[in-house]
Write a protein that holds these residues in place. Structure first.
Motif, PDB file in Angstrom:
ATOM      1  N   UNK A 168       0.880  -1.339  -0.119  1.00  0.00           N
ATOM      2  CA  UNK A 168      -0.237   0.190  -0.046  1.00  0.00           C
ATOM      3  C   UNK A 168       0.830   1.236   0.103  1.00  0.00           C
ATOM      4  N   UNK A 169       1.779   1.279  -0.916  1.00  0.00           N
ATOM      5  CA  UNK A 169       2.666   2.506  -1.188  1.00  0.00           C
ATOM      6  C   UNK A 169       1.704   3.766  -1.224  1.00  0.00           C
ATOM      7  N   UNK A 170       2.246   4.847  -0.771  1.00  0.00           N
ATOM      8  CA  UNK A 170       1.527   6.375  -0.806  1.00  0.00           C
ATOM      9  C   UNK A 170       1.314   6.480  -2.510  1.00  0.00           C
ATOM     10  N   UNK A 171       2.169   5.929  -3.600  1.00  0.00           N
ATOM     11  CA  UNK A 171       2.169   6.302  -4.553  1.00  0.00           C
ATOM     12  C   UNK A 171       1.054   5.678  -5.404  1.00  0.00           C
ATOM     13  N   UNK A 196      -3.387  -2.652  -1.696  1.00  0.00           N
ATOM     14  CA  UNK A 196      -2.772  -4.104  -2.281  1.00  0.00           C
ATOM     15  C   UNK A 196      -3.743  -4.993  -1.628  1.00  0.00           C
ATOM     16  N   UNK A 197      -4.107  -5.995  -2.689  1.00  0.00           N
ATOM     17  CA  UNK A 197      -4.684  -7.302  -2.385  1.00  0.00           C
ATOM     18  C   UNK A 197      -3.518  -8.217  -2.692  1.00  0.00           C
ATOM     19  N   UNK A 198      -3.192  -9.172  -1.682  1.00  0.00           N
ATOM     20  CA  UNK A 198      -2.168  -9.970  -1.741  1.00  0.00           C
ATOM     21  C   UNK A 198      -2.449 -11.400  -1.562  1.00  0.00           C
ATOM     22  N   UNK A 210      -3.411  -4.037 -10.545  1.00  0.00           N
ATOM     23  CA  UNK A 210      -2.670  -4.429 -11.650  1.00  0.00           C
ATOM     24  C   UNK A 210      -1.012  -4.014 -11.785  1.00  0.00           C
ATOM     25  N   UNK A 211      -0.828  -2.830 -11.733  1.00  0.00           N
ATOM     26  CA  UNK A 211       0.141  -2.178 -12.053  1.00  0.00           C
ATOM     27  C   UNK A 211       1.490  -2.744 -10.883  1.00  0.00           C
ATOM     28  N   UNK A 212       1.029  -3.285  -9.989  1.00  0.00           N
ATOM     29  CA  UNK A 212       1.873  -3.937  -8.764  1.00  0.00           C
ATOM     30  C   UNK A 212       1.951  -5.350  -8.847  1.00  0.00           C
TER      31      UNK A 212
END
Length: 159
Positions: free
Chosen positions: A14-17, A22-24, A120-122
């Motif tokens: 869950x970065x500030x960017x 995040x779903x992990x 999706x970008x992560x």
């Protein structure tokens, strides 16, 4: 495997960017089958303070390692005993972790984080951390030092 979405372990998750949480995917099988943990793994564990709570932390040190602790831990260095690990959050001084309650018994470890599935970008496996000031605080394996001078959890309890 467990699919979860919670606000935990910033900045790794869950970065500030990112505008999304995040779903992990956590892998329980590898932990229950006895696969060893490694320094840098992110794990879920039962809280040693409140067994109803689940924590998500990074493994910093393994049994036999010596770690330079952070406040509020009562001593500046400690030897991790057999069957234990040292865990910390990714933001020092803003985390309820081993610096508060000491080395964690391996029996409290529930699962190891494997993949980020959203956003999706992560998407992909979790990246291993690069060497940092945090990992520089760990002396890996049994270090030849005056073991009588080291403070272990047993010595703390005796005081």
């Amino acid at each position: 495997m467990t699919l979860t979405h919670r606000l935990v372990s910033q900045p790794t998750l869950n970065p500030d960017t990112s505008g999304w949480n995040d779903v992990v995917i956590f892998d329980r099988f590898s932990v229950s089958s006895g696969n060893p943990l490694a320094r840098g793994d992110i794990i879920s564990l039962r809280s040693p303070v409140d067994g109803k709570k689940t924590l998500v932390k990074r493994v910093l040190a393994l049994a036999g390692d010596i770690i330079k602790t952070l406040p509020p831990y009562p001593v500046t260095e400690t030897l991790i005993p057999e069957g234990h690990i040292w865990v910390e959050g990714d933001e020092p001084f803003h985390s309820l972790d081993s610096n508060n309650f000491g080395p964690i018994p391996l029996a409290l470890v529930d699962a190891k984080l494997r993949y980020i599935v959203f956003p999706l970008h992560r998407l992909g496996p979790l990246k291993r951390p690069t060497t940092s000031a945090t990992t520089a605080r760990v002396s890996c394996g049994f270090v030849s030092r005056n073991e009588d001078a080291l403070v272990t959890p047993e010595k703390i309890r005796q005081e």
